[in-house]
Design an enzyme around this catalytic site. Structure first.
Site, PDB file in Angstrom:
ATOM      1  N   ASN A 179     -16.568 -70.070 -40.422  1.00 45.93           N
ATOM      2  CA  ASN A 179     -17.054 -69.839 -41.785  1.00 45.93           C
ATOM      3  C   ASN A 179     -16.161 -70.642 -42.738  1.00 45.93           C
ATOM      4  OD1 ASN A 179     -17.770 -68.856 -44.285  1.00 45.93           O
ATOM      5  ND2 ASN A 179     -17.059 -66.759 -43.923  1.00 45.93           N
ATOM      6  N   LYS A 197     -16.486 -71.165 -45.877  1.00 46.77           N
ATOM      7  CA  LYS A 197     -16.418 -70.624 -47.246  1.00 46.77           C
ATOM      8  C   LYS A 197     -16.545 -71.750 -48.291  1.00 46.77           C
ATOM      9  CE  LYS A 197     -13.836 -66.789 -45.376  1.00 46.77           C
ATOM     10  NZ  LYS A 197     -12.895 -65.687 -45.560  1.00 46.77           N
ATOM     11  N   HIS A 256     -21.348 -60.706 -45.797  1.00 48.09           N
ATOM     12  CA  HIS A 256     -19.906 -60.950 -45.666  1.00 48.09           C
ATOM     13  C   HIS A 256     -19.164 -60.098 -46.692  1.00 48.09           C
ATOM     14  CE1 HIS A 256     -16.035 -62.970 -45.875  1.00 48.09           C
ATOM     15  NE2 HIS A 256     -16.286 -63.381 -44.650  1.00 48.09           N
ATOM     16  N   GLU A 307     -16.884 -60.720 -48.671  1.00 44.05           N
ATOM     17  CA  GLU A 307     -16.712 -61.345 -49.993  1.00 44.05           C
ATOM     18  C   GLU A 307     -17.995 -61.217 -50.821  1.00 44.05           C
ATOM     19  OE1 GLU A 307     -15.194 -65.001 -48.367  1.00 44.05           O
ATOM     20  OE2 GLU A 307     -13.439 -63.871 -47.719  1.00 44.05           O
ATOM     21  N   GLU A 311     -15.962 -57.183 -39.208  1.00 43.28           N
ATOM     22  CA  GLU A 311     -14.869 -57.824 -39.935  1.00 43.28           C
ATOM     23  C   GLU A 311     -14.194 -56.800 -40.846  1.00 43.28           C
ATOM     24  OE1 GLU A 311     -15.424 -62.350 -40.201  1.00 43.28           O
ATOM     25  OE2 GLU A 311     -16.448 -61.469 -41.897  1.00 43.28           O
ATOM     26  N   GLY A 367      -8.487 -63.009 -44.070  1.00 43.89           N
ATOM     27  CA  GLY A 367      -7.641 -63.894 -44.875  1.00 43.89           C
ATOM     28  C   GLY A 367      -6.244 -63.356 -45.130  1.00 43.89           C
ATOM     29  N   SER A 424      -8.703 -62.939 -39.543  1.00 44.57           N
ATOM     30  CA  SER A 424      -7.433 -63.540 -39.121  1.00 44.57           C
ATOM     31  C   SER A 424      -7.385 -63.897 -37.638  1.00 44.57           C
ATOM     32  CB  SER A 424      -6.258 -62.626 -39.487  1.00 44.57           C
ATOM     33  OG  SER A 424      -6.184 -62.485 -40.898  1.00 44.57           O
TER      34      SER A 424
HETATM   35  P1  PGA Z   1     -10.273 -65.343 -41.825  1.00 39.45           P
HETATM   36  O1  PGA Z   1     -11.757 -65.127 -42.372  1.00 39.45           O
HETATM   37  O2  PGA Z   1     -10.379 -65.826 -40.395  1.00 39.45           O
HETATM   38  O3  PGA Z   1      -9.673 -66.372 -42.729  1.00 39.45           O
HETATM   39  O4  PGA Z   1      -9.588 -64.017 -41.889  1.00 39.45           O
HETATM   40  C1  PGA Z   1     -12.760 -64.537 -41.578  1.00 39.45           C
HETATM   41  C2  PGA Z   1     -14.048 -64.424 -42.340  1.00 39.45           C
HETATM   42  O5  PGA Z   1     -14.019 -64.271 -43.568  1.00 39.45           O
HETATM   43  O6  PGA Z   1     -15.133 -64.497 -41.753  1.00 39.45           O
END
Ligand code: PGA
Length: 257
Positions: A9, A11, A95, A97, A167, A173, A212
């Site tokens: 992803n 982003k 997601h 976010e 997730e 993140g 992560s």
């Molecule tokens: P990350 O993000 O691996 O940077 O934690 C995962 C995601 O948002 O799908």
């Protein structure tokens, strides 16, 4: 064992040039790898060029979001048909976010899931609890309500119609991944939920872990019985780290769980 899927992803990162280069180098690495599926989710602005470049590859390309309506006066939004006609075949929906920064409700996400399914795009539906909810022992309640709300009335007829991604919000993140045991526990719960909803098909449906994921924790996470791949954010922005995670998935596949 379900075929592992390693998904990146991207982003709101990377310039056009950087995205093209990264996509090509991942495709180059993945050439000849059939035992594991690989998908990338670049900015929708780049979908057409990237999917064109990857036509000869075995990589899936998808969008990070879409609008539930077929078309209309929705300035700035992206329709399922736009994704499809730009060469995309998957879409990330729900997601954290989108849920927490942009305030998307389960109901709105559900409408998107239905649009994606109806249009022939595979939704990668994300669910996950916040830290306070985990600490309060509410993880399963949160997952249950996100699953029920985001899938209400969605027609699921084949195992590959839908991909789930667990997730935990606190792991995204932050560099603090869920432990393999936490991921397994939550994902076994998701599979149980799916089997109540979809019967035997649930055994064949893929549930990814995201939050992560890095090359050094991928082995223990992907070795869990109900972890069928990874949705990778930060580590998907570099060829080396993303391809190292693919390599781990190939090895686990060869050795079996
Ligand atoms: P990350 O993000 O691996 O940077 O934690 C995962 C995601 O948002 O799908």
């Amino acid at each position: 064992m379900r075929k592992l899927l390693i998904a990146g992803n991207w982003k709101m990162y990377l310039t056009f040039e950087e995205a093209l280069t990264l996509a090509s180098s991942i495709a180059e690495y993945s050439r000849g790898i059939d035992s594991v599926d690989v998908a990338i989710f670049p900015s929708a602005v780049y979908l057409n060029s990237i999917s064109d470049n990857l036509k000869q590859s075995n990589i899936y390309v998808g969008a990070q979001n879409l609008h539930p309506e077929e078309e209309g006066a929705f300035t700035g939004e992206i329709s399922a048909k736009m994704v499809l006609t730009s060469g995309g075949n998957m879409v990330i929906l729900g997601h954290s976010e989108r849920r927490h920064i942009f305030g998307e409700s389960n109901e709105f996400i559900c409408a998107k899931v239905k649009r994606a399914l109806y249009s022939g795009l595979t939704p990668v539906l994300c669910i996950g609890e916040k830290l306070g909810q985990r600490d309060a022992g509410q993880t399963e309640d949160v997952l249950d309500s996100q699953l029920s709300g985001s899938l209400e009335g969605a027609a699921l007829t084949a195992p590959n119609d839908l991909i789930l991604a667990y997730e935990p919000v606190w792991a995204i993140g932050t560099g603090r991944n869920a432990t393999p045991e936490q991921a397994q526990e939550a994902q076994a719960f998701v599979r149980d939920w799916l089997s109540t909803r979809c019967g035997d098909m649930a055994e064949k449906m893929r549930i990814l872990y995201g939050g992560s994921v890095k090359p050094n924790n991928a082995v223990s996470l992907l070795s869990q019985p109900d972890v069928d791949g990874a949705l990778v954010g930060g580590a998907s922005l570099k060829q080396a780290s993303f391809c190292d995670i693919i390599k781990v998935a190939v090895k686990i596949t060869e050795e079996g769980k």
